[in-house]
Write an enzyme that holds these catalytic residues in place. Structure first.
Site, PDB file in Angstrom:
ATOM      1  N   LYS A 186      24.775  -3.745 -33.792  1.00  0.00           N
ATOM      2  CA  LYS A 186      25.966  -3.847 -34.731  1.00  0.00           C
ATOM      3  C   LYS A 186      26.008  -2.745 -35.848  1.00  0.00           C
ATOM      4  CE  LYS A 186      26.794  -6.866 -31.400  1.00  0.00           C
ATOM      5  NZ  LYS A 186      26.970  -8.197 -31.326  1.00  0.00           N
TER       6      LYS A 186
HETATM    7  C1  LIG Z   1      26.945  -9.118 -30.256  1.00  0.00           C
HETATM    8  C2  LIG Z   1      28.170 -10.206 -30.022  1.00  0.00           C
HETATM    9  C3  LIG Z   1      28.289 -11.202 -30.114  1.00  0.00           C
HETATM   10  C4  LIG Z   1      26.956 -12.234 -30.432  1.00  0.00           C
HETATM   11  O1  LIG Z   1      26.261 -11.738 -31.689  1.00  0.00           O
HETATM   12  P1  LIG Z   1      24.807 -12.348 -31.654  1.00  0.00           P
HETATM   13  O2  LIG Z   1      24.424 -12.079 -33.329  1.00  0.00           O
HETATM   14  O3  LIG Z   1      23.821 -11.671 -31.118  1.00  0.00           O
HETATM   15  O4  LIG Z   1      24.921 -13.796 -31.728  1.00  0.00           O
HETATM   16  C5  LIG Z   1      29.314 -12.162 -29.997  1.00  0.00           C
HETATM   17  N1  LIG Z   1      30.658 -11.524 -29.682  1.00  0.00           N
HETATM   18  C6  LIG Z   1      30.552  -9.868 -29.304  1.00  0.00           C
HETATM   19  C7  LIG Z   1      31.770  -9.516 -28.876  1.00  0.00           C
HETATM   20  C8  LIG Z   1      29.475  -9.344 -29.465  1.00  0.00           C
HETATM   21  O5  LIG Z   1      29.406  -7.928 -29.208  1.00  0.00           O
END
Ligand SMILES: *Cc1c(COP(=O)(O)O)cnc(C)c1O
Length: 385
Positions: A186
């Site tokens: 992210k």
């Molecule tokens: C990465 C992601 C999540 C989950 O995030 P985590 O921190 O790994 O639980 C949820 N929704 C979307 C659209 C994502 O890309």
């Protein structure tokens, strides 16, 4: 063209000496679980979004879990969400015993269609969860208007959206509940981690209880100077707190997110430039409403050849890719449990067969983008020949 020796990954976190020093300082401080650094990161998110409350959690998935729990969503309830999202959302809805109602998305922008969200709201619907896809915002105003008419909350999946804004206001700053992710792919990372922001003080209080055993005061308040070690539990909670080790890294990342997103935007425009006029792929379509894009992902759609064969060809050029996302309504257990099937969501399914995320991360060199563009031109040239 000459094939590069080293593998170019889809993504790589931007970790420098500053993050390493911050984590080391946290280790040396003697306080490594939730404490002052978590409080500081929560502060950063209140400033970023303008939301009065920010609750740090161990992942976005954990955040979504306790938000759905705090809202009392369960058996017999429905939650409207796009199928073009990460499975985590649908898993959490299903694990609560609720039913996901899948809204179709625009083929070009990949954003959920507000009219579809509205159409799917029934008397059983308890929340809607739009996704700010790839770093561009979902069309929040009409989604919020539909939710308001039904008297239900909007939960923004802001996992791609640290730095994203919609009509001049940041994601998470529109009076909704918003959930961010700090997974290494992210825009900012803490290894694993997440944040929930919201306007409602009562909800924020519940989230703080649910993230830590149902205990009002966390370890920092109980064992810090002047703390009292007593506690009571009125409702059982989970163990979803973020650690100070992670938050220390997050605070540094927040200090440089503007710069990192700026680099992502430059790389994205270089892709647009380098892939302009190439037949056989569709380039990303930014939404037409005013917004700021955080360029979490650069997603193309392969139109002239089989997408999976194309992924194989890119691998021969030592290029890694991602798939964001396989449509959720076609996942095995979702079909089985909820009866969804091929043909339900045309925009999502067409995009789902064609999408491909190209390498994009702040540490990428301009030459890496040029290399990927040249490889794509070469591969698609062969397809046409
Ligand atoms: C990465 C992601 C999540 C989950 O995030 P985590 O921190 O790994 O639980 C949820 N929704 C979307 C659209 C994502 O890309």
């Amino acid at each position: 063209m000459e094939i590069r020796k080293d593998f170019l990954p889809l993504s790589r976190p931007d970790i420098g000496e500053e993050e390493i020093d911050a984590v080391a300082a946290s280790l040396r401080s003697g306080w490594i679980t939730s404490g002052p650094k978590v409080a500081e990161l929560e502060d950063r998110f209140r400033s970023l979004t303008g939301a009065p409350h920010a609750v740090a959690v161990s992942s976005a998935t954990a955040g979504l879990h306790i938000v759905l729990a705090a809202l009392g969503i369960g058996e017999g309830d429905e939650v409207v969400t796009p199928s073009m999202t990460f499975a985590s959302t649908v898993n959490q809805i299903a694990l609560r015993g609720a039913r996901p109602a899948f809204a179709d998305n625009d083929y070009g922008t990949l954003q959920v269609l507000p009219a579809e969200v509205e159409r799917l709201i029934t008397p059983r619907t308890r929340a809607v969860i739009p996704v700010h896809f790839a770093g561009a915002p979902a069309d929040l105003d009409p989604i919020r208007a539909a939710a308001d008419r039904a008297g239900i909350p909007v939960i923004e999946d802001a996992a791609h959206a640290v730095g994203t804004s919609y009509r001049g206001k940041p994601a998470g700053g529109h009076g909704n509940i918003a959930i961010y992710s700090f997974h290494p792919i992210k825009n900012i990372t803490t290894g694993e981690g997440g944040m929930v922001t919201c306007d409602d003080e009562g909800l924020a209080r519940k989230l703080r209880l649910l993230r830590f055993h149902g205990i009002e005061r966390d370890a920092w308040k109980r064992y810090g100077k002047g703390g009292a070690p007593h506690y009571d539990v009125r409702e059982p909670g989970y163990k979803y707190n973020l650690t100070d080790l992670q938050a220390a890294m997050g605070v540094v990342q927040m200090g440089k997110v503007k710069e990192m997103n700026g680099r992502r935007a430059l790389l994205a425009s270089r892709y647009f430039e380098g892939l302009r006029g190439v037949g056989g792929i569709d380039l990303p379509v930014p939404p037409s409403y005013p917004h700021e894009h955080s360029w979490h992902l650069f997603i193309v759609k392969v139109t002239s050849t089989d997408r999976d064969a194309f992924i194989g060809r890119l691998a021969e050029y030592n290029i890694g890719v991602g798939l964001h996302f396989p449509p959720c309504h076609l996942l095995a257990y979702v079909r089985e449990r909820f009866g969804s099937k091929e043909g339900d969501l045309p925009g999502c399914e067409l995009a789902g067969r064609r999408i491909l995320s190209l390498p994009l991360f702040p540490g990428m060199a301009d030459g890496d983008v040029d290399y990927v563009c040249a490889a794509i031109r070469e591969i698609l040239g062969e397809v046409r020949a």
